[in-house]
Write a protein that holds these residues in place. Structure first.
Motif, PDB file in Angstrom:
ATOM      1  N   ARG A  46       0.807  -1.224   0.000  1.00 42.35           N
ATOM      2  CA  ARG A  46       0.000   0.000   0.000  1.00 42.35           C
ATOM      3  C   ARG A  46       0.840   1.273   0.000  1.00 42.35           C
ATOM      4  O   ARG A  46       0.390   2.317  -0.465  1.00 42.35           O
ATOM      5  CB  ARG A  46      -0.962  -0.008   1.186  1.00 42.35           C
ATOM      6  CG  ARG A  46      -0.275   0.102   2.528  1.00 42.35           C
ATOM      7  CD  ARG A  46      -1.238  -0.177   3.656  1.00 42.35           C
ATOM      8  NE  ARG A  46      -0.493  -0.235   4.900  1.00 42.35           N
ATOM      9  CZ  ARG A  46      -0.912   0.237   6.037  1.00 42.35           C
ATOM     10  NH1 ARG A  46      -2.113   0.777   6.120  1.00 42.35           N
ATOM     11  NH2 ARG A  46      -0.173   0.150   7.106  1.00 42.35           N
ATOM     12  N   TYR A  47       2.054   1.211   0.473  1.00 39.88           N
ATOM     13  CA  TYR A  47       2.866   2.420   0.598  1.00 39.88           C
ATOM     14  C   TYR A  47       3.272   3.034  -0.739  1.00 39.88           C
ATOM     15  O   TYR A  47       3.559   4.227  -0.801  1.00 39.88           O
ATOM     16  CB  TYR A  47       4.111   2.139   1.450  1.00 39.88           C
ATOM     17  CG  TYR A  47       3.741   1.826   2.878  1.00 39.88           C
ATOM     18  CD1 TYR A  47       3.300   2.829   3.731  1.00 39.88           C
ATOM     19  CD2 TYR A  47       3.792   0.520   3.359  1.00 39.88           C
ATOM     20  CE1 TYR A  47       2.935   2.548   5.037  1.00 39.88           C
ATOM     21  CE2 TYR A  47       3.431   0.235   4.658  1.00 39.88           C
ATOM     22  CZ  TYR A  47       2.999   1.249   5.493  1.00 39.88           C
ATOM     23  OH  TYR A  47       2.631   0.960   6.779  1.00 39.88           O
ATOM     24  N   ILE A  48       3.303   2.243  -1.799  1.00 39.08           N
ATOM     25  CA  ILE A  48       3.742   2.792  -3.090  1.00 39.08           C
ATOM     26  C   ILE A  48       2.566   3.102  -4.020  1.00 39.08           C
ATOM     27  O   ILE A  48       2.795   3.531  -5.150  1.00 39.08           O
ATOM     28  CB  ILE A  48       4.753   1.858  -3.791  1.00 39.08           C
ATOM     29  CG1 ILE A  48       4.195   0.452  -4.034  1.00 39.08           C
ATOM     30  CG2 ILE A  48       6.048   1.773  -2.997  1.00 39.08           C
ATOM     31  CD1 ILE A  48       3.515   0.297  -5.347  1.00 39.08           C
ATOM     32  N   MET A  49       1.365   2.917  -3.568  1.00 42.17           N
ATOM     33  CA  MET A  49       0.215   3.166  -4.435  1.00 42.17           C
ATOM     34  C   MET A  49       0.051   4.666  -4.683  1.00 42.17           C
ATOM     35  O   MET A  49       0.089   5.463  -3.748  1.00 42.17           O
ATOM     36  CB  MET A  49      -1.063   2.591  -3.818  1.00 42.17           C
ATOM     37  CG  MET A  49      -1.094   1.073  -3.801  1.00 42.17           C
ATOM     38  SD  MET A  49      -1.164   0.398  -5.471  1.00 42.17           S
ATOM     39  CE  MET A  49      -0.214  -1.107  -5.263  1.00 42.17           C
ATOM     40  N   PRO A  50      -0.164   5.046  -5.939  1.00 42.63           N
ATOM     41  CA  PRO A  50      -0.234   6.465  -6.281  1.00 42.63           C
ATOM     42  C   PRO A  50      -1.609   7.108  -6.067  1.00 42.63           C
ATOM     43  O   PRO A  50      -1.713   8.330  -6.162  1.00 42.63           O
ATOM     44  CB  PRO A  50       0.135   6.482  -7.770  1.00 42.63           C
ATOM     45  CG  PRO A  50      -0.363   5.163  -8.274  1.00 42.63           C
ATOM     46  CD  PRO A  50      -0.133   4.204  -7.138  1.00 42.63           C
ATOM     47  N   VAL A  51      -2.625   6.308  -5.811  1.00 37.38           N
ATOM     48  CA  VAL A  51      -3.971   6.870  -5.624  1.00 37.38           C
ATOM     49  C   VAL A  51      -4.558   6.369  -4.307  1.00 37.38           C
ATOM     50  O   VAL A  51      -4.337   5.225  -3.900  1.00 37.38           O
ATOM     51  CB  VAL A  51      -4.923   6.535  -6.806  1.00 37.38           C
ATOM     52  CG1 VAL A  51      -4.443   7.190  -8.093  1.00 37.38           C
ATOM     53  CG2 VAL A  51      -5.072   5.043  -6.995  1.00 37.38           C
ATOM     54  N   ASN A  52      -5.302   7.245  -3.659  1.00 31.92           N
ATOM     55  CA  ASN A  52      -5.875   6.914  -2.354  1.00 31.92           C
ATOM     56  C   ASN A  52      -6.801   5.710  -2.401  1.00 31.92           C
ATOM     57  O   ASN A  52      -6.862   4.940  -1.434  1.00 31.92           O
ATOM     58  CB  ASN A  52      -6.612   8.125  -1.781  1.00 31.92           C
ATOM     59  CG  ASN A  52      -5.663   9.217  -1.349  1.00 31.92           C
ATOM     60  OD1 ASN A  52      -4.504   8.956  -1.048  1.00 31.92           O
ATOM     61  ND2 ASN A  52      -6.146  10.444  -1.330  1.00 31.92           N
ATOM     62  N   GLU A  53      -7.529   5.524  -3.494  1.00 31.42           N
ATOM     63  CA  GLU A  53      -8.442   4.375  -3.598  1.00 31.42           C
ATOM     64  C   GLU A  53      -7.686   3.046  -3.534  1.00 31.42           C
ATOM     65  O   GLU A  53      -8.157   2.079  -2.931  1.00 31.42           O
ATOM     66  CB  GLU A  53      -9.270   4.441  -4.891  1.00 31.42           C
ATOM     67  CG  GLU A  53     -10.205   5.628  -4.966  1.00 31.42           C
ATOM     68  CD  GLU A  53      -9.578   6.871  -5.607  1.00 31.42           C
ATOM     69  OE1 GLU A  53     -10.354   7.789  -5.947  1.00 31.42           O
ATOM     70  OE2 GLU A  53      -8.342   6.931  -5.760  1.00 31.42           O
TER      71      GLU A  53
END
Length: 190
Positions: A46-53
Protein backbone atom coordinates in the motif's frame (compact mmCIF):
# COMPACT_ATOMS: atom_id res chain seq x y z
CA UNK A 1 -6.40 3.18 12.92
CA UNK A 2 -8.44 0.07 13.72
CA UNK A 3 -11.26 -0.87 15.99
CA UNK A 4 -10.93 -4.47 17.10
CA UNK A 5 -14.18 -6.26 17.75
CA UNK A 6 -13.54 -9.33 19.90
CA UNK A 7 -15.41 -11.77 17.71
CA UNK A 8 -14.58 -13.60 14.54
CA UNK A 9 -15.72 -12.13 11.24
CA UNK A 10 -17.49 -15.45 10.64
CA UNK A 11 -18.41 -17.80 13.51
CA UNK A 12 -16.46 -21.02 13.92
CA UNK A 13 -18.24 -23.71 15.93
CA UNK A 14 -16.66 -27.04 15.08
CA UNK A 15 -18.01 -29.86 17.23
CA UNK A 16 -15.92 -32.80 15.96
CA UNK A 17 -12.17 -33.17 16.40
CA UNK A 18 -10.42 -33.91 13.10
CA UNK A 19 -6.62 -33.67 13.03
CA UNK A 20 -6.48 -34.71 9.37
CA UNK A 21 -8.67 -31.73 8.42
CA UNK A 22 -6.56 -29.42 10.60
CA UNK A 23 -3.43 -30.60 8.81
CA UNK A 24 -4.96 -29.53 5.50
CA UNK A 25 -6.56 -26.28 6.65
CA UNK A 26 -3.32 -25.04 8.26
CA UNK A 27 -2.10 -24.19 4.75
CA UNK A 28 -4.44 -21.19 4.74
CA UNK A 29 -2.84 -20.07 8.01
CA UNK A 30 0.76 -20.11 6.85
CA UNK A 31 1.00 -21.58 3.37
CA UNK A 32 2.13 -19.70 0.27
CA UNK A 33 -1.43 -18.72 -0.71
CA UNK A 34 -2.69 -18.30 2.84
CA UNK A 35 -4.06 -15.46 4.89
CA UNK A 36 -0.87 -14.40 6.68
CA UNK A 37 1.04 -13.92 3.43
CA UNK A 38 -1.87 -12.02 1.90
CA UNK A 39 -2.15 -9.66 4.87
CA UNK A 40 1.57 -8.91 4.89
CA UNK A 41 1.66 -8.51 1.09
CA UNK A 42 -1.19 -6.00 0.94
CA UNK A 43 -0.16 -4.02 4.01
CA UNK A 44 3.36 -3.71 2.57
CA UNK A 45 2.32 -2.83 -0.99
CA UNK A 46 0.00 0.00 0.00
CA UNK A 47 2.87 2.42 0.60
CA UNK A 48 3.74 2.79 -3.09
CA UNK A 49 0.22 3.17 -4.43
CA UNK A 50 -0.23 6.47 -6.28
CA UNK A 51 -3.97 6.87 -5.62
CA UNK A 52 -5.88 6.91 -2.35
CA UNK A 53 -8.44 4.37 -3.60
CA UNK A 54 -5.71 1.78 -4.10
CA UNK A 55 -4.17 2.54 -0.70
CA UNK A 56 -7.60 2.16 0.89
CA UNK A 57 -8.30 -1.15 -0.89
CA UNK A 58 -4.95 -2.61 0.18
CA UNK A 59 -5.39 -1.41 3.76
CA UNK A 60 -8.96 -2.66 4.03
CA UNK A 61 -8.26 -6.03 2.45
CA UNK A 62 -4.95 -6.48 4.28
CA UNK A 63 -6.62 -5.97 7.64
CA UNK A 64 -9.52 -8.21 6.64
CA UNK A 65 -6.99 -10.93 5.79
CA UNK A 66 -5.74 -10.69 9.39
CA UNK A 67 -9.32 -11.47 10.44
CA UNK A 68 -9.31 -14.45 8.10
CA UNK A 69 -5.99 -15.56 9.62
CA UNK A 70 -7.80 -15.53 12.96
CA UNK A 71 -10.70 -17.60 11.57
CA UNK A 72 -8.31 -20.25 10.23
CA UNK A 73 -6.42 -20.33 13.54
CA UNK A 74 -9.71 -20.84 15.40
CA UNK A 75 -10.65 -23.65 13.02
CA UNK A 76 -7.34 -25.46 13.50
CA UNK A 77 -7.60 -25.06 17.26
CA UNK A 78 -11.15 -26.39 17.41
CA UNK A 79 -10.26 -29.34 15.18
CA UNK A 80 -7.35 -30.32 17.45
CA UNK A 81 -8.38 -29.25 20.95
CA UNK A 82 -8.16 -32.12 23.41
CA UNK A 83 -6.76 -34.71 20.99
CA UNK A 84 -5.44 -37.86 22.63
CA UNK A 85 -2.08 -39.28 21.57
CA UNK A 86 -3.94 -42.06 19.76
CA UNK A 87 -6.10 -39.53 17.86
CA UNK A 88 -2.98 -37.56 16.95
CA UNK A 89 -1.30 -40.66 15.52
CA UNK A 90 -4.41 -42.01 13.80
CA UNK A 91 -5.21 -38.58 12.28
CA UNK A 92 -1.76 -38.13 10.73
CA UNK A 93 -0.98 -35.20 13.03
CA UNK A 94 2.05 -36.67 14.80
CA UNK A 95 4.62 -34.81 12.68
CA UNK A 96 2.94 -31.48 13.50
CA UNK A 97 2.51 -32.47 17.16
CA UNK A 98 6.18 -33.26 17.75
CA UNK A 99 7.12 -29.78 16.48
CA UNK A 100 4.28 -27.66 17.89
CA UNK A 101 2.16 -29.72 20.25
CA UNK A 102 -1.45 -28.66 19.82
CA UNK A 103 -0.44 -25.07 19.13
CA UNK A 104 -1.31 -23.27 15.92
CA UNK A 105 1.76 -22.58 13.80
CA UNK A 106 1.96 -20.94 10.35
CA UNK A 107 2.93 -23.59 7.84
CA UNK A 108 1.59 -25.21 4.71
CA UNK A 109 -0.19 -28.57 4.58
CA UNK A 110 3.10 -30.31 3.84
CA UNK A 111 4.74 -28.93 6.98
CA UNK A 112 6.93 -26.20 5.48
CA UNK A 113 6.88 -23.13 7.76
CA UNK A 114 5.67 -19.74 6.59
CA UNK A 115 8.21 -17.68 4.75
CA UNK A 116 7.96 -14.16 3.41
CA UNK A 117 9.42 -15.51 0.15
CA UNK A 118 5.87 -16.58 -0.72
CA UNK A 119 4.77 -12.96 -1.01
CA UNK A 120 5.82 -10.10 -3.23
CA UNK A 121 6.03 -6.36 -3.01
CA UNK A 122 7.58 -5.31 -6.31
CA UNK A 123 7.29 -1.56 -5.89
CA UNK A 124 5.29 -1.03 -9.07
CA UNK A 125 1.60 -0.39 -8.46
CA UNK A 126 0.34 -2.13 -11.60
CA UNK A 127 2.56 -5.17 -11.08
CA UNK A 128 1.60 -5.43 -7.42
CA UNK A 129 -2.13 -5.22 -8.13
CA UNK A 130 -1.87 -7.96 -10.76
CA UNK A 131 0.03 -10.00 -8.17
CA UNK A 132 -2.78 -9.37 -5.70
CA UNK A 133 -5.48 -10.43 -8.13
CA UNK A 134 -3.58 -13.65 -8.82
CA UNK A 135 -3.09 -14.23 -5.09
CA UNK A 136 -6.82 -13.95 -4.50
CA UNK A 137 -7.53 -16.46 -7.25
CA UNK A 138 -4.97 -18.90 -5.83
CA UNK A 139 -6.54 -18.56 -2.37
CA UNK A 140 -10.01 -19.10 -3.86
CA UNK A 141 -8.77 -22.26 -5.57
CA UNK A 142 -7.23 -23.51 -2.33
CA UNK A 143 -10.51 -22.98 -0.48
CA UNK A 144 -12.34 -24.89 -3.20
CA UNK A 145 -9.86 -27.77 -2.93
CA UNK A 146 -10.27 -27.83 0.85
CA UNK A 147 -14.06 -27.88 0.52
CA UNK A 148 -13.73 -30.80 -1.93
CA UNK A 149 -11.61 -32.76 0.57
CA UNK A 150 -13.77 -32.25 3.66
CA UNK A 151 -17.24 -33.40 4.70
CA UNK A 152 -18.06 -31.67 8.01
CA UNK A 153 -20.52 -28.77 7.46
CA UNK A 154 -19.13 -27.04 10.57
CA UNK A 155 -15.78 -26.89 8.75
CA UNK A 156 -17.07 -26.30 5.23
CA UNK A 157 -19.28 -23.29 5.99
CA UNK A 158 -16.46 -21.00 7.24
CA UNK A 159 -14.38 -22.13 4.25
CA UNK A 160 -17.21 -21.13 1.90
CA UNK A 161 -17.37 -17.72 3.56
CA UNK A 162 -13.62 -17.27 3.13
CA UNK A 163 -13.79 -18.40 -0.51
CA UNK A 164 -16.51 -15.81 -1.19
CA UNK A 165 -14.36 -13.05 0.33
CA UNK A 166 -11.49 -13.98 -2.02
CA UNK A 167 -13.82 -13.30 -4.96
CA UNK A 168 -14.77 -9.89 -3.54
CA UNK A 169 -11.11 -9.04 -2.94
CA UNK A 170 -10.25 -9.95 -6.54
CA UNK A 171 -12.95 -7.54 -7.74
CA UNK A 172 -11.77 -4.74 -5.44
CA UNK A 173 -8.19 -5.13 -6.67
CA UNK A 174 -9.45 -4.95 -10.25
CA UNK A 175 -11.18 -1.66 -9.42
CA UNK A 176 -8.00 -0.34 -7.78
CA UNK A 177 -5.98 -1.36 -10.85
CA UNK A 178 -8.27 0.72 -13.07
CA UNK A 179 -7.79 3.75 -10.79
CA UNK A 180 -4.00 3.32 -10.96
CA UNK A 181 -4.07 2.95 -14.75
CA UNK A 182 -6.19 6.10 -15.06
CA UNK A 183 -3.71 7.95 -12.86
CA UNK A 184 -0.74 6.65 -14.87
CA UNK A 185 -2.38 7.72 -18.14
CA UNK A 186 -3.06 11.23 -16.81
CA UNK A 187 0.51 11.53 -15.49
CA UNK A 188 2.03 9.82 -18.58
CA UNK A 189 3.59 7.12 -16.40
CA UNK A 190 4.01 3.75 -18.11
Amino acid sequence: MWIYEKKLQYPVNIKRKDPAAAKLIITQYGGPDGELGAALRYLSQRYIMPVNEAVAALTDIGTEELGHFEIIGAMVRQLTKGLSYEEIKRGGYADFYVEHGLGVFPQNAGGAPFTAAAMQSKGDAVTDLYEDMAAEQKARSTYEYLIDMLDDPDVIEPLKFLRAREIVHFQRFGEALEKVRDYNTRKHVF
